[in-house]
Design an enzyme around this catalytic site. Structure first.
Site, PDB file in Angstrom:
ATOM      1  N   GLY A  16     -13.440  16.170   9.740  1.00  0.00           N
ATOM      2  CA  GLY A  16     -13.362  17.126   8.548  1.00  0.00           C
ATOM      3  C   GLY A  16     -13.675  18.600   8.751  1.00  0.00           C
ATOM      4  O   GLY A  16     -14.321  19.355   8.121  1.00  0.00           O
ATOM      5  N   LYS A  17     -12.760  18.908   9.836  1.00  0.00           N
ATOM      6  CA  LYS A  17     -12.666  20.514   9.853  1.00  0.00           C
ATOM      7  C   LYS A  17     -12.052  21.146   8.726  1.00  0.00           C
ATOM      8  O   LYS A  17     -12.295  22.054   8.265  1.00  0.00           O
ATOM      9  CB  LYS A  17     -11.804  20.743  11.466  1.00  0.00           C
ATOM     10  CG  LYS A  17     -12.512  21.464  12.165  1.00  0.00           C
ATOM     11  CD  LYS A  17     -11.528  21.928  13.303  1.00  0.00           C
ATOM     12  CE  LYS A  17     -10.516  20.698  13.682  1.00  0.00           C
ATOM     13  NZ  LYS A  17      -9.294  20.977  13.775  1.00  0.00           N
ATOM     14  N   CYS A 386       8.313  11.320  -8.806  1.00  0.00           N
ATOM     15  CA  CYS A 386       9.310  11.555  -8.237  1.00  0.00           C
ATOM     16  C   CYS A 386      10.179  10.323  -8.081  1.00  0.00           C
ATOM     17  O   CYS A 386      10.779   9.868  -9.249  1.00  0.00           O
ATOM     18  CB  CYS A 386       8.975  12.196  -6.763  1.00  0.00           C
ATOM     19  SG  CYS A 386      10.385  13.026  -5.877  1.00  0.00           S
ATOM     20  N   GLY A 388       9.018   7.565  -8.458  1.00  0.00           N
ATOM     21  CA  GLY A 388       8.429   6.705  -9.549  1.00  0.00           C
ATOM     22  C   GLY A 388       9.090   6.861 -10.976  1.00  0.00           C
ATOM     23  O   GLY A 388       9.310   6.186 -11.783  1.00  0.00           O
ATOM     24  N   GLN A 390      12.386   8.294 -11.088  1.00  0.00           N
ATOM     25  CA  GLN A 390      13.749   7.900 -10.641  1.00  0.00           C
ATOM     26  C   GLN A 390      13.750   6.255 -10.966  1.00  0.00           C
ATOM     27  O   GLN A 390      14.675   5.689 -11.634  1.00  0.00           O
ATOM     28  CB  GLN A 390      14.162   8.064  -9.282  1.00  0.00           C
ATOM     29  CG  GLN A 390      14.358   9.687  -9.093  1.00  0.00           C
ATOM     30  CD  GLN A 390      14.538   9.954  -7.654  1.00  0.00           C
ATOM     31  OE1 GLN A 390      14.856   8.946  -6.797  1.00  0.00           O
ATOM     32  NE2 GLN A 390      14.683  11.244  -7.332  1.00  0.00           N
ATOM     33  N   HIS A 549       6.315  16.700  -8.175  1.00  0.00           N
ATOM     34  CA  HIS A 549       4.897  16.300  -7.361  1.00  0.00           C
ATOM     35  C   HIS A 549       3.887  17.054  -8.030  1.00  0.00           C
ATOM     36  O   HIS A 549       2.996  17.691  -7.337  1.00  0.00           O
ATOM     37  CB  HIS A 549       4.886  16.291  -5.991  1.00  0.00           C
ATOM     38  CG  HIS A 549       5.774  15.452  -4.978  1.00  0.00           C
ATOM     39  ND1 HIS A 549       5.543  13.895  -5.224  1.00  0.00           N
ATOM     40  CD2 HIS A 549       7.042  15.410  -4.765  1.00  0.00           C
ATOM     41  CE1 HIS A 549       6.545  13.259  -4.660  1.00  0.00           C
ATOM     42  NE2 HIS A 549       7.518  14.087  -4.388  1.00  0.00           N
ATOM     43  N   GLU A 551       0.807  16.372  -8.115  1.00  0.00           N
ATOM     44  CA  GLU A 551      -0.424  16.306  -7.476  1.00  0.00           C
ATOM     45  C   GLU A 551      -0.679  17.234  -6.470  1.00  0.00           C
ATOM     46  O   GLU A 551      -2.022  17.581  -6.298  1.00  0.00           O
ATOM     47  CB  GLU A 551      -0.402  14.835  -6.723  1.00  0.00           C
ATOM     48  CG  GLU A 551       0.751  14.769  -5.611  1.00  0.00           C
ATOM     49  CD  GLU A 551       1.902  14.160  -6.080  1.00  0.00           C
ATOM     50  OE1 GLU A 551       2.327  14.349  -7.272  1.00  0.00           O
ATOM     51  OE2 GLU A 551       2.993  13.560  -5.313  1.00  0.00           O
TER      52      GLU A 551
HETATM   53  N1  GLN Z   1      13.844   9.633  -2.258  1.00  0.00           N
HETATM   54  C1  GLN Z   1      14.110  10.205  -3.654  1.00  0.00           C
HETATM   55  C2  GLN Z   1      14.811  11.373  -3.355  1.00  0.00           C
HETATM   56  O1  GLN Z   1      14.958  11.889  -2.242  1.00  0.00           O
HETATM   57  C3  GLN Z   1      12.638  10.592  -3.984  1.00  0.00           C
HETATM   58  C4  GLN Z   1      11.928  11.374  -3.133  1.00  0.00           C
HETATM   59  C5  GLN Z   1      10.284  11.477  -3.222  1.00  0.00           C
HETATM   60  O2  GLN Z   1       9.782  10.622  -4.055  1.00  0.00           O
HETATM   61  N2  GLN Z   1       9.512  12.533  -2.953  1.00  0.00           N
HETATM   62  O3  GLN Z   1      15.066  12.185  -4.295  1.00  0.00           O
END
Ligand code: GLN
Length: 572
Positions: A16-17, A386, A388, A390, A549, A551
């Site tokens: 946990g550094k 991402c 998800g 597509q 992303h 997140e």
């Molecule tokens: N494989 C997909 C792409 O390259 C999605 C990449 C990802 O989910 N980070 O576009």
């Protein structure tokens, strides 16, 4: 001149550094100082983009497109700030810079050597990242005693000599095991770490002792004597329920004042931990708890599997939960389970919502698509990140638009309906096998459409306003200008980070829209192609996806809009 705090780890990795470094930063911020953090990774890879996520944890992406060790993510989550890629130093980068310079003739006539060239380059990079900050935390990766981190310790020592000990402090984070057969906390490994550190001429000013339980007086005394430091500088950091409690616990030991004291400084403002404390309280005692299924691909290492490969998603859910006083119970489900028989999908009924996270390649793809289908048909909240997004587009194309063969060319290059396809510029990169750092990386602007759920959420959480500022900064920086694309004045624009090669194929957008899919945001490329950044199904309570992303931009007290909306929908 900034003050430097060098943080090194003893005994073993994974104690946990990173969170300790981030917590120290948070504390100094609360005391009114401007803080940044640097992570040193002593491996020869140029960056983390080509490392195995199951071994090293997930790859963190910065606004400026760096693919970095996830500790940088921990810093951002605690400090609520964007940290650029130059704040990550790897041995590979240091050597590459020096060898490139040597080839360009910059050292003509000189012998290029480990000393002084390597430590000098390390120091140069540390200083470059330190501009405009009061405190710079430098976390040295790996464990004391590793051959690999010796150059970095040498550089720290050399920096100390250059700027004076009064401007630099050392923190050693160690671990005190309690072997189950004797049930006694052992200080020996810590003593050895102290000794190993002293071989580099470094004597810690603070020792933070990670352990299952708090340190007792006897152990504290032992370490104090061995390291020859005052007992107030031996700080106990026992296991806790949530990492966000660590700054609060360290402050209970008066850590902020102690470290400021070490530099002969005082607090600039009285820390106010109330908001942070409330969020931590919400994480530990939420009003309600929801169950989330994350359907992805999981590879085990031996008998262990590393939950760290999706750390940021985990954290983004925790942040949204903290703001909504909702506890999150995450179950990781291997999508391969859902490939063959549709009955297996019934297992998903036990959850309040489904996430399909980012991913690459063909493994388990049909299982992910089946899970998305299940979410859509049963009106369960769905968040696609991402890959998800597509795969949600593919599911919709196959089952709503009747394009049975719909696929991504990543998995089926011969599909008659390539609804997800590679960008032409990426095709060339793939053909040349140039894999390192060549994806569409970092922050890109998305123009959000009026009256969409996505826009509403970004406004509600305050991100549209926040990103206005970032956009005006980007407008001033020519080298990063491409991140904005063609801006449409008067529109609501947000920035999220990306890491992908494939895109929704513009040729299919009309058809998908006609069938009810809404593309709630897009990036306007210089050649006027619109790249789809968000999808939603307006008839459902929450069915959203993003090519980004989000997140990576979620922080405690400043949650990601889509995660916020998703968690709230799941709690209904
Ligand atoms: N494989 C997909 C792409 O390259 C999605 C990449 C990802 O989910 N980070 O576009």
């Amino acid at each position: 001149m900034p003050k430097y705090i060098i943080i090194a780890g003893g005994v073993m990795s994974g104690v946990g550094k990173g969170v300790t470094t981030a917590s120290i930063g948070k504390i100094l911020q609360e005391h009114g100082y401007k803080v940044t953090a640097i992570k040193i990774d002593p491996y020869l890879n140029y960056d983390a983009g080509t490392l195995r996520p199951t071994e090293h944890g997930e790859v963190w992406v910065t606004d400026d497109g760096g693919e970095i060790d996830q500790d940088l993510g921990t810093y951002e989550r605690f400090l609520n700030m964007d940290i650029p890629k130059r704040n990550n130093l790897t041995t590979g980068q240091i050597y590459k810079t020096i060898i490139d310079r040597e080839r360009q003739g910059e050292y003509l006539g000189q012998t290029v050597q480990f000393i002084p060239h390597i430590p000098d380059e390390i120091k140069r990079r540390i200083k470059e990242a330190s501009n405009h900050f009061d405190f710079v935390l430098v976390e040295v990766g790996g464990t004391i005693g590793d051959y690999e981190n010796i150059p970095f310790l040498f550089a720290a020592k050399s920096l100390e000599r250059e700027i004076g000990k009064q401007n630099l402090s050392y923190v050693l984070v160690t671990y005190l095991p309690i072997p189950s057969h004797i049930e006694e906390m052992k200080t020996k490994p810590t003593q050895q770490a102290i000794r190993l550190l002293s071989e580099s001429g470094i004597f810690p000013d603070f020792i933070i002792c990670r352990a299952k339980k708090p340190l007792d007086v006897v152990r504290k005394k032992k370490i104090e004597t061995y390291a020859n430091i005052v007992s107030e500088h031996v700080i106990s950091e026992p296991d806790i329920e949530t990492v966000y409690q660590i700054p609060l616990d360290l402050e209970k030991e008066g850590f902020g004042e102690k470290i400021l004291n070490e530099f002969g400084m005082k607090s600039k403002k009285k820390p106010n931990w109330q908001e942070w404390r409330n969020l931590v309280e919400n994480i530990m005692n939420p009003d309600k708890t929801i169950k989330i299924a994350i359907v992805g691909k999981y590879i085990d290492i031996g008998d262990y599997n590393l939950a760290d490969s999706y750390l940021s998603i985990n954290q983004a859910l925790v942040h949204a939960g903290a703001s909504l006083s909702t506890g999150i119970e995450i179950t990781w489900l291997d999508s391969k389970k859902f490939e063959q028989d549709r009955k297996s999908l019934n297992a998903l009924k036990d959850y309040d919502g489904i996430i399909v996270p980012g991913g690459f390649g063909a493994s388990g793809v049909e299982g992910k698509i089946n899970s998305i289908n299940f979410a859509r048909i049963s009106k369960m909240p769905y968040l696609g990140l991402c890959y998800g997004l597509q795969l949600a587009v593919i599911e919709f194309a196959r089952n709503v638009c009747n394009l049975k063969d719909a696929h991504t060319t990543e998995v089926n290059p011969k599909t008659s309906a390539p609804v997800i396809d590679v960008q032409p510029s990426q095709k060339e990169i793939l053909e040349k096998h140039m894999f390192g750092g060549t994806m569409r990386l970092g922050a890109y602007a998305a123009i959000l459409k009026e009256k969409t759920k996505v826009l509403k959420l970004y406004e509600e959480v305050g991100r549209v306003k926040e990103d206005e500022k970032r956009i005006s900064e980007l407008e001033k920086d020519k080298s990063q200008y491409f991140r904005l694309g063609i801006i449409e004045k008067g529109k609501k624009i947000v920035l999220e980070r990306h890491r992908h090669r494939y895109e929704v194929n513009p040729k299919f957008v009309d058809l998908l829209e006609k069938n009810g899919m809404v593309f709630s945001g897009y990036y306007n490329r210089a050649d006027k192609t619109k790249l789809m950044e968000y999808i939603e199904l307006p008839k459902l309570d929450f069915f959203c996806g993003t090519q980004a992303h989000p997140e990576f931009k979620s922080r405690l007290g400043n949650p990601s809009p889509l995660f916020y909306g998703f968690v709230r929908a799941c709690g209904k």
